[in-house]
Design an enzyme around this catalytic site. Structure first.
Site, PDB file in Angstrom:
ATOM      1  N   ASN A 173      24.922 -15.510  91.298  1.00 18.04           N
ATOM      2  CA  ASN A 173      25.577 -14.475  90.420  1.00 18.04           C
ATOM      3  C   ASN A 173      24.994 -13.189  91.073  1.00 18.04           C
ATOM      4  O   ASN A 173      24.110 -12.819  91.222  1.00 18.04           O
ATOM      5  CB  ASN A 173      25.234 -14.764  88.965  1.00 18.04           C
ATOM      6  CG  ASN A 173      23.885 -14.842  88.708  1.00 18.04           C
ATOM      7  OD1 ASN A 173      22.942 -15.271  89.250  1.00 18.04           O
ATOM      8  ND2 ASN A 173      23.646 -14.438  87.445  1.00 18.04           N
ATOM      9  N   GLU A 201      29.479 -19.247  91.158  1.00 16.74           N
ATOM     10  CA  GLU A 201      30.436 -20.303  91.520  1.00 16.74           C
ATOM     11  C   GLU A 201      31.449 -19.609  92.095  1.00 16.74           C
ATOM     12  O   GLU A 201      31.933 -20.032  93.260  1.00 16.74           O
ATOM     13  CB  GLU A 201      31.021 -21.062  90.495  1.00 16.74           C
ATOM     14  CG  GLU A 201      30.101 -22.093  89.693  1.00 16.74           C
ATOM     15  CD  GLU A 201      29.323 -21.209  88.623  1.00 16.74           C
ATOM     16  OE1 GLU A 201      28.843 -20.054  88.787  1.00 16.74           O
ATOM     17  OE2 GLU A 201      29.150 -21.916  87.579  1.00 16.74           O
ATOM     18  N   CYS A 231      35.128 -19.819  85.632  1.00 17.34           N
ATOM     19  CA  CYS A 231      34.511 -20.291  86.848  1.00 17.34           C
ATOM     20  C   CYS A 231      35.501 -21.546  86.859  1.00 17.34           C
ATOM     21  O   CYS A 231      36.023 -22.226  88.162  1.00 17.34           O
ATOM     22  CB  CYS A 231      33.132 -20.508  87.164  1.00 17.34           C
ATOM     23  SG  CYS A 231      32.362 -19.098  87.735  1.00 17.34           S
ATOM     24  N   GLU A 269      25.348  -9.331  89.660  1.00 18.56           N
ATOM     25  CA  GLU A 269      25.443  -8.448  88.322  1.00 18.56           C
ATOM     26  C   GLU A 269      25.817  -6.849  88.695  1.00 18.56           C
ATOM     27  O   GLU A 269      25.835  -6.492  89.740  1.00 18.56           O
ATOM     28  CB  GLU A 269      24.642  -8.512  87.163  1.00 18.56           C
ATOM     29  CG  GLU A 269      24.367 -10.028  86.861  1.00 18.56           C
ATOM     30  CD  GLU A 269      23.472 -10.252  85.694  1.00 18.56           C
ATOM     31  OE1 GLU A 269      22.719  -9.436  85.150  1.00 18.56           O
ATOM     32  OE2 GLU A 269      23.671 -11.459  85.046  1.00 18.56           O
ATOM     33  N   CYS A 313      30.208 -14.657  88.961  1.00 18.49           N
ATOM     34  CA  CYS A 313      29.408 -15.716  88.876  1.00 18.49           C
ATOM     35  C   CYS A 313      28.903 -16.340  90.168  1.00 18.49           C
ATOM     36  O   CYS A 313      29.962 -15.935  91.154  1.00 18.49           O
ATOM     37  CB  CYS A 313      30.045 -16.631  87.937  1.00 18.49           C
ATOM     38  SG  CYS A 313      29.970 -16.411  86.244  1.00 18.49           S
TER      39      CYS A 313
HETATM   40  N1  THU Z   1      26.905 -17.051  85.058  1.00 22.95           N
HETATM   41  C1  THU Z   1      27.027 -17.588  86.589  1.00 22.95           C
HETATM   42  O1  THU Z   1      26.716 -17.413  87.658  1.00 22.95           O
HETATM   43  N2  THU Z   1      27.984 -18.937  86.373  1.00 22.95           N
HETATM   44  C2  THU Z   1      28.353 -19.311  85.138  1.00 22.95           C
HETATM   45  O2  THU Z   1      28.987 -20.221  85.350  1.00 22.95           O
HETATM   46  C3  THU Z   1      27.765 -18.977  84.005  1.00 22.95           C
HETATM   47  C4  THU Z   1      27.274 -17.473  84.210  1.00 22.95           C
HETATM   48  C5  THU Z   1      25.901 -15.879  85.367  1.00 22.95           C
HETATM   49  C6  THU Z   1      26.817 -14.430  84.905  1.00 22.95           C
HETATM   50  C7  THU Z   1      25.801 -13.698  84.481  1.00 22.95           C
HETATM   51  O3  THU Z   1      25.498 -12.997  85.728  1.00 22.95           O
HETATM   52  C8  THU Z   1      24.841 -14.568  83.853  1.00 22.95           C
HETATM   53  O4  THU Z   1      24.930 -15.738  84.445  1.00 22.95           O
HETATM   54  C9  THU Z   1      24.794 -14.374  82.474  1.00 22.95           C
HETATM   55  O5  THU Z   1      25.982 -14.531  81.818  1.00 22.95           O
END
Ligand code: THU
Length: 159
Positions: free
Chosen positions: A61, A74, A114, A63, A72
């Site tokens: 992920n 995925e 996702c 941000e 995310c």
């Molecule tokens: N996140 C993911 O990378 N994949 C998911 O399926 C759920 C959430 C990340 C997004 C964000 O950077 C952090 O987790 C908190 O939501």
């Protein structure tokens, strides 16, 4: 008339109970998680895909100060894969998520956005994508395809 969905999934006790191929994918997701840029949530997610050409592609992920601009793990992995290997099929996807500090063994499932994005590629390749997800320790959940995790899914067949 009342109807119901039945969703089959497997619970795997730990990494030790995975096959060698699955262990490789687990380890790739585990390592990819370390490259997460989770400056705002501190929640780190790693994703690893096994392609039908044998390659393993990873993502984490990423941000952003403008929160919705982040992505995310995925989607980072599947979009990169489609951009670089448009004809490859994704056989398996492993997702490992956990806050960077406190560890909980509860498996972390892919978020709804996702699942929708993964479904697009599953529909496109016409073969299922096996989904595995876990925390950085504890049980691993395995689903046979993303459609199983997205009942009443919307796809291009409606357009
Ligand atoms: N996140 C993911 O990378 N994949 C998911 O399926 C759920 C959430 C990340 C997004 C964000 O950077 C952090 O987790 C908190 O939501």
């Amino acid at each position: 008339m009342k109807k119901e969905f039945k969703i089959a999934y497997e619970v795997i006790a730990s990494r030790n109970d995975l096959s060698d191929t699955e262990k490789k994918l687990y380890d790739a997701a585990f390592e990819a998680r370390k490259n997460a840029y989770a400056a705002y949530s501190d929640f780190k997610v790693g994703c690893a895909l096994l392609l039908d050409n044998g390659e393993i592609i990873t993502g984490s992920n990423q941000e952003n100060a403008a929160y919705p601009s982040g992505l995310c793990a995925e989607r980072t992995a599947i979009f990169w894969t489609s951009a670089n290997y448009p004809n490859a099929k994704i056989l398996k996807m492993f997702v490992i998520g956990s806050p960077s500090g406190s560890v909980s063994p509860v498996p972390i499932p892919p978020c709804g956005a996702c699942r929708q994005s993964i479904l697009e590629y599953e529909a496109r390749q016409k073969d299922p994508i096996e989904i595995y997800f876990s925390s950085i320790e504890g049980e691993i959940i395995r689903a046979a395809c993303i459609r199983d995790l997205l009942p009443f899914s919307f796809d291009g067949s409606y357009l």
